[in-house]
Write a protein that holds these residues in place. Structure first.
Motif, PDB file in Angstrom:
ATOM      1  N   THR A  33     -10.762 -19.461   5.973  1.00  0.00           N
ATOM      2  CA  THR A  33     -10.894 -18.222   6.734  1.00  0.00           C
ATOM      3  C   THR A  33     -11.973 -18.378   7.795  1.00  0.00           C
ATOM      4  OG1 THR A  33     -10.288 -16.959   4.760  1.00  0.00           O
ATOM      5  CG2 THR A  33     -11.327 -15.737   6.550  1.00  0.00           C
ATOM      6  N   VAL A  34     -11.737 -17.800   8.960  1.00  0.00           N
ATOM      7  CA  VAL A  34     -12.751 -17.771  10.017  1.00  0.00           C
ATOM      8  C   VAL A  34     -13.809 -16.730   9.635  1.00  0.00           C
ATOM      9  CG1 VAL A  34     -13.202 -17.370  12.465  1.00  0.00           C
ATOM     10  CG2 VAL A  34     -11.026 -18.416  11.752  1.00  0.00           C
ATOM     11  N   MET A  35     -15.071 -17.177   9.518  1.00  0.00           N
ATOM     12  CA  MET A  35     -16.142 -16.277   9.093  1.00  0.00           C
ATOM     13  C   MET A  35     -17.031 -15.817  10.242  1.00  0.00           C
ATOM     14  SD  MET A  35     -15.390 -15.986   5.964  1.00  0.00           S
ATOM     15  CE  MET A  35     -16.801 -15.041   5.409  1.00  0.00           C
ATOM     16  N   GLN A  36     -17.224 -16.681  11.252  1.00  0.00           N
ATOM     17  CA  GLN A  36     -18.063 -16.343  12.397  1.00  0.00           C
ATOM     18  C   GLN A  36     -17.440 -16.926  13.655  1.00  0.00           C
ATOM     19  OE1 GLN A  36     -20.587 -14.362  12.224  1.00  0.00           O
ATOM     20  NE2 GLN A  36     -21.405 -14.463  10.146  1.00  0.00           N
ATOM     21  N   LEU A  37     -17.640 -16.226  14.785  1.00  0.00           N
ATOM     22  CA  LEU A  37     -17.120 -16.685  16.074  1.00  0.00           C
ATOM     23  C   LEU A  37     -18.084 -16.270  17.181  1.00  0.00           C
ATOM     24  CD1 LEU A  37     -13.264 -15.941  16.258  1.00  0.00           C
ATOM     25  CD2 LEU A  37     -14.383 -18.166  16.439  1.00  0.00           C
ATOM     26  N   THR A  71     -17.663 -21.609  22.621  1.00  0.00           N
ATOM     27  CA  THR A  71     -17.283 -21.136  21.289  1.00  0.00           C
ATOM     28  C   THR A  71     -17.840 -22.003  20.171  1.00  0.00           C
ATOM     29  OG1 THR A  71     -15.194 -20.251  22.142  1.00  0.00           O
ATOM     30  CG2 THR A  71     -15.346 -20.574  19.768  1.00  0.00           C
ATOM     31  N   TYR A  72     -18.585 -21.368  19.282  1.00  0.00           N
ATOM     32  CA  TYR A  72     -18.853 -21.932  17.961  1.00  0.00           C
ATOM     33  C   TYR A  72     -17.991 -21.158  16.969  1.00  0.00           C
ATOM     34  CZ  TYR A  72     -22.908 -24.748  19.329  1.00  0.00           C
ATOM     35  OH  TYR A  72     -23.733 -25.695  19.882  1.00  0.00           O
ATOM     36  N   ALA A  73     -17.474 -21.851  15.950  1.00  0.00           N
ATOM     37  CA  ALA A  73     -16.610 -21.197  14.960  1.00  0.00           C
ATOM     38  C   ALA A  73     -16.946 -21.718  13.576  1.00  0.00           C
ATOM     39  CB  ALA A  73     -15.138 -21.465  15.273  1.00  0.00           C
ATOM     40  N   PHE A 222     -26.259 -28.945  19.088  1.00  0.00           N
ATOM     41  CA  PHE A 222     -25.548 -28.213  18.056  1.00  0.00           C
ATOM     42  C   PHE A 222     -26.394 -26.996  17.713  1.00  0.00           C
ATOM     43  CE2 PHE A 222     -22.026 -28.198  15.126  1.00  0.00           C
ATOM     44  CZ  PHE A 222     -22.442 -27.302  14.154  1.00  0.00           C
ATOM     45  N   THR A 223     -26.189 -25.922  18.443  1.00  0.00           N
ATOM     46  CA  THR A 223     -27.030 -24.728  18.313  1.00  0.00           C
ATOM     47  C   THR A 223     -26.153 -23.480  18.194  1.00  0.00           C
ATOM     48  OG1 THR A 223     -27.188 -24.641  20.732  1.00  0.00           O
ATOM     49  CG2 THR A 223     -28.990 -25.719  19.535  1.00  0.00           C
ATOM     50  N   PRO A 224     -25.525 -23.277  17.041  1.00  0.00           N
ATOM     51  CA  PRO A 224     -24.722 -22.053  16.856  1.00  0.00           C
ATOM     52  C   PRO A 224     -25.618 -20.829  16.880  1.00  0.00           C
ATOM     53  CG  PRO A 224     -24.950 -23.248  14.789  1.00  0.00           C
ATOM     54  CD  PRO A 224     -25.509 -24.134  15.848  1.00  0.00           C
ATOM     55  N   PRO A 225     -25.058 -19.659  17.141  1.00  0.00           N
ATOM     56  CA  PRO A 225     -25.853 -18.429  17.142  1.00  0.00           C
ATOM     57  C   PRO A 225     -26.576 -18.235  15.812  1.00  0.00           C
ATOM     58  CG  PRO A 225     -23.671 -18.038  18.046  1.00  0.00           C
ATOM     59  CD  PRO A 225     -23.646 -19.416  17.487  1.00  0.00           C
ATOM     60  N   PHE A 228     -24.938 -17.398  12.405  1.00  0.00           N
ATOM     61  CA  PHE A 228     -24.229 -18.424  11.638  1.00  0.00           C
ATOM     62  C   PHE A 228     -25.089 -18.948  10.488  1.00  0.00           C
ATOM     63  CE2 PHE A 228     -21.384 -17.935  14.941  1.00  0.00           C
ATOM     64  CZ  PHE A 228     -20.377 -18.875  15.012  1.00  0.00           C
ATOM     65  N   SER A 229     -26.402 -18.937  10.659  1.00  0.00           N
ATOM     66  CA  SER A 229     -27.298 -19.510   9.660  1.00  0.00           C
ATOM     67  C   SER A 229     -27.323 -18.705   8.366  1.00  0.00           C
ATOM     68  CB  SER A 229     -28.717 -19.602  10.224  1.00  0.00           C
ATOM     69  OG  SER A 229     -28.746 -20.444  11.362  1.00  0.00           O
ATOM     70  N   SER A 230     -26.820 -17.494   8.408  1.00  0.00           N
ATOM     71  CA  SER A 230     -26.798 -16.686   7.189  1.00  0.00           C
ATOM     72  C   SER A 230     -25.762 -17.193   6.196  1.00  0.00           C
ATOM     73  CB  SER A 230     -26.493 -15.225   7.525  1.00  0.00           C
ATOM     74  OG  SER A 230     -25.203 -15.098   8.097  1.00  0.00           O
TER      75      SER A 230
END
Length: 252
Positions: A33-37, A71-73, A222-225, A228-230
């Protein structure tokens, strides 16, 4: 009585029909499942159709996931493993099957065609590490209970002359780059083998040249929002090596 040739032809037709149905059933199985975008995420289905995904969209076996330039996913797979795709990535879920009560059915086969990702191992990789396979054009990655980043830089396509006054692009040499966040990795191809520990970087350009350590981060972002770290540890969280170093992954 039915002639032998006609009977054989009917059996062959039925076998092909069963294979066709089975292949399509396999391709449609839910893998995660896609959790973050942070931007558009497309899924090219096994039948060639393209679908725009959103948070809570399901991803399936046979999907090719395509992220755009911003886009980070974050994808959570059904065994609680996580794959975070970075921008401009092409990633194929070739096969993913996991059932808690049936470890013999575990299978995880992915292909990173270009771009990069962060992988956090789930239950499948912990109990059946030999059944996890992430293919790239330069090496195949097998994991065992670890967290790592992989980026594949494809060779530059042949192009025409540069535009007038256009700045020269700064490009890394093509190949597979790996960063170990937790544990150990073993990188090997037909040309040689190298080992890397948490906090180290490695590089292999292709199957014809041996992998080698890199003294510093080669500069692959590699720096997602922050949100995402949660769901999973960020790249910076591995510097202290808080998890046991006995956990490892293998890049073949």
């Amino acid at each position: 009585m039915m002639p032998l040739k006609k009977c054989t032809a009917i059996k062959a037709f039925l076998w092909l029909a069963l294979m066709y149905v089975g292949a399509h059933a396999w391709a449609g199985q839910v893998a995660g499942t896609v959790m973050q975008l942070s931007g558009p995420l497309m899924a090219k289905k096994a039948d060639g159709k393209v679908k725009l995904l959103a948070i809570r969209s399901e991803v399936e076996q046979g999907d090719t996931l395509l992220t755009e330039k911003e886009t980070y996913a974050l994808i959570k797979l059904i065994d609680n493993s996580e794959i975070t795709l970075k921008p401009n990535t092409s990633f194929v879920i070739e096969q993913f099957s996991y059932t808690a009560e049936q470890p013999d059915g575990d299978h995880a086969v992915f292909s990173l065609l270009k771009g990069g990702l962060r992988s956090v191992t789930g239950l499948l990789g912990k109990r059946n590490k030999e059944r996890f396979e992430m293919k790239t054009p330069a090496a195949t990655i097998g994991i065992r209970g670890t967290t790592f980043i992989a980026s594949y830089v494809p060779p530059a396509p042949p192009g025409g002359p540069a535009l007038p006054n256009a700045p020269a692009p700064v490009a890394l040499p093509p190949g597979l780059y790996v960063q170990v966040l937790d544990g150990l990795i073993h990188v090997t191809n037909p040309a040689g083998t190298s080992n890397f520990a948490a906090g180290q970087f490695g590089f292999t350009p292709n199957f014809r040249q041996p992998p080698a350590p890199l003294p510093v981060n080669p500069g692959i972002p590699f720096t997602p929002p922050p949100v995402f770290s949660s769901s999973s540890p960020g790249p910076g969280s591995a510097a202290g090596g808080s998890k046991p170093a006995t956990i490892d992954c293998v890049v073949r």
